[in-house]
Design a protein around this motif. Structure first.
Motif, short mmCIF file in Angstrom:
data_model
loop_
_atom_site.label_atom_id
_atom_site.label_comp_id
_atom_site.label_asym_id
_atom_site.label_seq_id
_atom_site.Cartn_x
_atom_site.Cartn_y
_atom_site.Cartn_z
N PHE A 52 0.82 -1.20 0.00
CA PHE A 52 0.00 0.00 0.00
C PHE A 52 0.86 1.26 0.00
N ILE A 53 1.82 1.33 0.93
CA ILE A 53 2.57 2.58 1.10
C ILE A 53 3.51 2.85 -0.07
N ILE A 54 4.11 1.80 -0.63
CA ILE A 54 4.97 2.01 -1.80
C ILE A 54 4.15 2.60 -2.94
N CYS A 55 3.02 1.99 -3.22
CA CYS A 55 2.19 2.47 -4.34
C CYS A 55 1.62 3.85 -4.06
N ARG A 56 1.21 4.11 -2.83
CA ARG A 56 0.66 5.43 -2.47
C ARG A 56 1.71 6.51 -2.68
N LEU A 57 2.92 6.30 -2.15
CA LEU A 57 3.95 7.34 -2.23
C LEU A 57 4.51 7.51 -3.63
N ALA A 58 4.47 6.45 -4.43
CA ALA A 58 4.95 6.53 -5.81
C ALA A 58 3.87 7.03 -6.77
N GLY A 59 2.62 7.06 -6.30
CA GLY A 59 1.52 7.48 -7.18
C GLY A 59 1.14 6.40 -8.18
N TRP A 60 1.34 5.14 -7.81
CA TRP A 60 1.06 4.02 -8.69
C TRP A 60 -0.24 3.35 -8.29
N PRO A 61 -0.89 2.65 -9.23
CA PRO A 61 -2.06 1.84 -8.87
C PRO A 61 -1.59 0.65 -8.02
N PRO A 62 -2.46 0.11 -7.17
CA PRO A 62 -2.05 -0.98 -6.27
C PRO A 62 -1.45 -2.20 -6.96
N GLU A 63 -1.91 -2.51 -8.16
CA GLU A 63 -1.41 -3.71 -8.85
C GLU A 63 0.05 -3.57 -9.30
N ALA A 64 0.61 -2.38 -9.29
CA ALA A 64 2.00 -2.18 -9.68
C ALA A 64 2.96 -2.91 -8.74
N PHE A 65 2.58 -3.01 -7.47
CA PHE A 65 3.44 -3.69 -6.50
C PHE A 65 3.75 -5.12 -6.93
N ASP A 66 2.78 -5.80 -7.51
CA ASP A 66 2.95 -7.19 -7.91
C ASP A 66 4.01 -7.37 -8.99
N GLU A 67 4.34 -6.31 -9.69
CA GLU A 67 5.32 -6.38 -10.77
C GLU A 67 6.74 -6.05 -10.30
N LEU A 68 6.89 -5.52 -9.09
CA LEU A 68 8.20 -5.10 -8.61
C LEU A 68 9.11 -6.28 -8.29
N ASP A 69 10.38 -6.13 -8.58
CA ASP A 69 11.40 -7.09 -8.21
C ASP A 69 11.57 -7.03 -6.68
N ALA A 70 11.89 -8.16 -6.08
CA ALA A 70 12.04 -8.23 -4.62
C ALA A 70 13.12 -7.27 -4.11
N GLU A 71 14.18 -7.10 -4.88
CA GLU A 71 15.25 -6.17 -4.48
C GLU A 71 14.73 -4.74 -4.43
N ASP A 72 13.87 -4.39 -5.38
CA ASP A 72 13.28 -3.05 -5.38
C ASP A 72 12.33 -2.87 -4.19
N ILE A 73 11.56 -3.91 -3.88
CA ILE A 73 10.65 -3.82 -2.73
C ILE A 73 11.45 -3.56 -1.46
N ASP A 74 12.54 -4.28 -1.29
CA ASP A 74 13.40 -4.10 -0.12
C ASP A 74 13.97 -2.68 -0.07
N ALA A 75 14.50 -2.21 -1.18
CA ALA A 75 15.10 -0.88 -1.22
C ALA A 75 14.07 0.22 -0.97
N LEU A 76 12.89 0.09 -1.56
CA LEU A 76 11.84 1.09 -1.37
C LEU A 76 11.35 1.08 0.08
N GLY A 77 11.27 -0.11 0.67
CA GLY A 77 10.88 -0.20 2.08
C GLY A 77 11.87 0.52 2.98
N LYS A 78 13.16 0.41 2.66
CA LYS A 78 14.19 1.09 3.46
C LYS A 78 14.09 2.61 3.30
N ILE A 79 13.77 3.07 2.11
CA ILE A 79 13.58 4.51 1.91
C ILE A 79 12.42 5.01 2.77
N ILE A 80 11.34 4.25 2.78
CA ILE A 80 10.16 4.64 3.55
C ILE A 80 10.47 4.61 5.04
#
Length: 91
Positions: A52-80
């Motif tokens: 939720f928070i990655i997509c909200r802060l990036a301005g993306w639709p919720p389904e975009a999260f499902d396309e992210l690479d795990a390394e990107d999810i980890d890095a974006l979580g650390k930014i948040i």
């Protein structure tokens, strides 16, 4: 109204994703606000909160999260986490 770029953090994606027919090669996250935290807390699991928070802060639709690479999810979580003051800053 323009967004102050100092209140944003850019992250180049390890793997580009397609959102609404366009290729996206980086995430631009805006800083987190109280409303975002409140809305995020309505989700049950940590993974749903992260999605939720990655997509909200990036301005993306919720389904975009499902396309992210795990390394990107980890890095974006650390930014948040850094936005929320949960990460110790390097001296």
């Amino acid at each position: 109204m323009t967004t102050d770029i100092r209140k944003q953090k850019r992250h180049p994606l390890v793997e580009a994703i397609t959102i609404e027919g366009r290729e996206v090669t980086e995430a631009v996250l805006r800083r987190i606000k109280g409303k975002d935290i409140r809305d995020m807390e309505r989700h049950d699991s940590d993974l749903d909160k992260t999605a939720f928070i990655i997509c909200r802060l990036a301005g993306w639709p919720p389904e975009a999260f499902d396309e992210l690479d795990a390394e990107d999810i980890d890095a974006l979580g650390k930014i948040i986490e850094g936005f929320m003051g949960r990460r110790k800053r390097a001296a």
